[in-house]
Design a protein around this motif. Sequence first.
Motif, PDB file in Angstrom:
ATOM      1  N   LEU A  11      -3.290  -3.052 -12.217  1.00 23.75           N
ATOM      2  CA  LEU A  11      -4.600  -2.681 -11.666  1.00 23.75           C
ATOM      3  C   LEU A  11      -3.644  -2.940  -9.998  1.00 23.75           C
ATOM      4  O   LEU A  11      -3.057  -3.906  -9.552  1.00 23.75           O
ATOM      5  CB  LEU A  11      -5.437  -4.017 -11.394  1.00 23.75           C
ATOM      6  N   LEU A  12      -4.115  -1.657  -9.528  1.00 25.30           N
ATOM      7  CA  LEU A  12      -3.589  -1.824  -7.908  1.00 25.30           C
ATOM      8  C   LEU A  12      -5.465  -1.498  -7.276  1.00 25.30           C
ATOM      9  O   LEU A  12      -5.386  -0.068  -7.588  1.00 25.30           O
ATOM     10  CB  LEU A  12      -2.424  -1.405  -7.287  1.00 25.30           C
ATOM     11  N   ARG A  13      -5.499  -2.415  -6.573  1.00 26.81           N
ATOM     12  CA  ARG A  13      -6.625  -1.505  -5.829  1.00 26.81           C
ATOM     13  C   ARG A  13      -6.092  -0.446  -4.419  1.00 26.81           C
ATOM     14  O   ARG A  13      -5.271  -1.720  -3.509  1.00 26.81           O
ATOM     15  CB  ARG A  13      -7.001  -2.673  -4.748  1.00 26.81           C
ATOM     16  N   HIS A  14      -6.268   0.644  -4.907  1.00 31.12           N
ATOM     17  CA  HIS A  14      -6.390   1.171  -3.619  1.00 31.12           C
ATOM     18  C   HIS A  14      -6.729   2.818  -3.131  1.00 31.12           C
ATOM     19  O   HIS A  14      -7.005   3.051  -4.153  1.00 31.12           O
ATOM     20  CB  HIS A  14      -4.455   1.812  -3.326  1.00 31.12           C
ATOM     21  N   ASP A  15      -6.824   2.969  -2.375  1.00 30.08           N
ATOM     22  CA  ASP A  15      -7.173   4.277  -1.998  1.00 30.08           C
ATOM     23  C   ASP A  15      -6.836   5.657  -1.401  1.00 30.08           C
ATOM     24  O   ASP A  15      -5.640   5.045  -1.042  1.00 30.08           O
ATOM     25  CB  ASP A  15      -8.658   4.704  -0.143  1.00 30.08           C
ATOM     26  N   VAL A  16      -6.964   6.590  -2.408  1.00 30.70           N
ATOM     27  CA  VAL A  16      -5.766   7.921  -2.654  1.00 30.70           C
ATOM     28  C   VAL A  16      -5.504   7.886  -0.933  1.00 30.70           C
ATOM     29  O   VAL A  16      -4.827   9.181  -1.095  1.00 30.70           O
ATOM     30  CB  VAL A  16      -5.887   8.572  -3.630  1.00 30.70           C
ATOM     31  N   THR A  17      -6.670   8.431  -0.193  1.00 31.27           N
ATOM     32  CA  THR A  17      -6.855   8.771   0.951  1.00 31.27           C
ATOM     33  C   THR A  17      -5.422   7.899   2.195  1.00 31.27           C
ATOM     34  O   THR A  17      -4.881   9.134   2.514  1.00 31.27           O
ATOM     35  CB  THR A  17      -7.678   9.133   1.503  1.00 31.27           C
ATOM     36  N   PHE A  18      -4.892   7.315   1.642  1.00 31.10           N
ATOM     37  CA  PHE A  18      -3.593   6.907   2.408  1.00 31.10           C
ATOM     38  C   PHE A  18      -2.359   6.820   0.800  1.00 31.10           C
ATOM     39  O   PHE A  18      -2.534   7.099  -0.091  1.00 31.10           O
ATOM     40  CB  PHE A  18      -3.558   5.432   2.346  1.00 31.10           C
ATOM     41  N   PRO A  19      -0.870   6.831   1.507  1.00 31.49           N
ATOM     42  CA  PRO A  19      -0.085   7.182   0.898  1.00 31.49           C
ATOM     43  C   PRO A  19       0.339   5.458  -0.328  1.00 31.49           C
ATOM     44  O   PRO A  19       0.156   4.550  -0.546  1.00 31.49           O
ATOM     45  CB  PRO A  19       1.882   7.400   1.306  1.00 31.49           C
ATOM     46  N   LEU A  20       1.003   6.764  -1.348  1.00 35.30           N
ATOM     47  CA  LEU A  20       1.991   5.503  -2.103  1.00 35.30           C
ATOM     48  C   LEU A  20       2.234   5.725  -3.065  1.00 35.30           C
ATOM     49  O   LEU A  20       3.004   6.849  -2.732  1.00 35.30           O
ATOM     50  CB  LEU A  20      -0.076   5.522  -3.669  1.00 35.30           C
ATOM     51  N   LEU A  49      -8.764  -5.374 -20.513  1.00 37.40           N
ATOM     52  CA  LEU A  49      -7.600  -4.359 -20.925  1.00 37.40           C
ATOM     53  C   LEU A  49      -6.225  -4.571 -19.531  1.00 37.40           C
ATOM     54  O   LEU A  49      -5.301  -5.260 -19.727  1.00 37.40           O
ATOM     55  CB  LEU A  49      -7.466  -2.859 -19.600  1.00 37.40           C
ATOM     56  N   LEU A  50      -6.764  -5.851 -18.686  1.00 40.17           N
ATOM     57  CA  LEU A  50      -6.056  -6.706 -18.421  1.00 40.17           C
ATOM     58  C   LEU A  50      -5.731  -7.556 -18.599  1.00 40.17           C
ATOM     59  O   LEU A  50      -4.717  -7.793 -17.646  1.00 40.17           O
ATOM     60  CB  LEU A  50      -7.335  -7.804 -17.403  1.00 40.17           C
ATOM     61  N   ASP A  51      -5.490  -8.513 -19.901  1.00 38.82           N
ATOM     62  CA  ASP A  51      -4.209  -9.087 -20.049  1.00 38.82           C
ATOM     63  C   ASP A  51      -3.253  -8.087 -21.321  1.00 38.82           C
ATOM     64  O   ASP A  51      -2.410  -8.626 -21.363  1.00 38.82           O
ATOM     65  CB  ASP A  51      -5.474 -10.067 -21.851  1.00 38.82           C
TER      66      ASP A  51
END
Length: 319
Positions: free
Chosen positions: A56-65, A48-50
């Motif tokens: 795509l975002l590398r992120h942990d939902v325990t931190f605000p977004l 799906l990357l192309d």
Amino acid sequence: MFGRKRILVTGGAGFLGSHLCEALLRQQHEVLCVDNFFTGTRDNIRHLLDNPSFELLRHDVTFPLYVEVDEIYNLACPASPIHYQFDPVQTTKTSVHGAINVLGLAKRVKATLMQASTSEVYGDPQQHPQKEDYWGHVNPLGTRACYDEGKRCAETLCFDYHRQHKLSIKVARIFNTYGPHMHPNDGRVVSNFIVQALRNEPITIYGDGSQTRSFCYVDDTVDAFIRLMDTDPAFTGPVNIGNPEEQTVRELAETIIELTGSRSTLTYKALPSDDPTRRCPDIELAKSALDWTPRITLSEGLGKTIAYFDTLLSQRDKL
């Protein structure tokens, strides 16, 4: 494009999330996939990357977004006992802190949020099949509680945000789902049995194999998610999403041996703590509110899943 939405999928590189991202892109939406890659993998979404509509975002939902979106599917949380018991404190944080963060985001941007809950909120049920108005039979002190109670608390938060802040929410209680992109070492019966069968290893059954499960193919589950999100704003759920056709664990193992042509035999070990003896959804609400029933048979779905794992294991053997 008219009707084109910006959609956030947390846990989007995981098993269910990656299939959901694919389905939303097929509907021509813009998809933001967020994952910390604890159990998700880039391989699930590499194709799906192309796509210019996929991010795509590398992120942990325990931190605000802080993003701008129209809809949120909150799927972020390890869902198999091996993974969610590895770091139970973090599992609870992911369910509870994660829900607080995505609910806060939804409140700020006025987005509709679909919370991926689970049949585990019913615990080891004393009602069969399980209906949405059943409060459950959960051990809050057991080794599975980090997931069970975390998801129960996430549901509570969703409904409190709905009542207190008029937030548009949908709650899906997901029963056993299987298909391609499952992690080969996630400890779930379908992936365990298929991998063992393809390797002609003894198939490990916990308990005597008489405990029941109901297995829904991933495409059907994702279809239900999208139908749930598209329901009238007044409809919140919770709604059971699963296949009401029950199988014993032993029957599943025997079916997989037959479909793979395996030489595997069955071996038995002690049943894990708090493992439910029966698990089957009542889906009358899904039928009426979502106009949804599972369409893919177990043999058809297992065939596709076996083909996926056969290819995956062959590629790994070549490394």
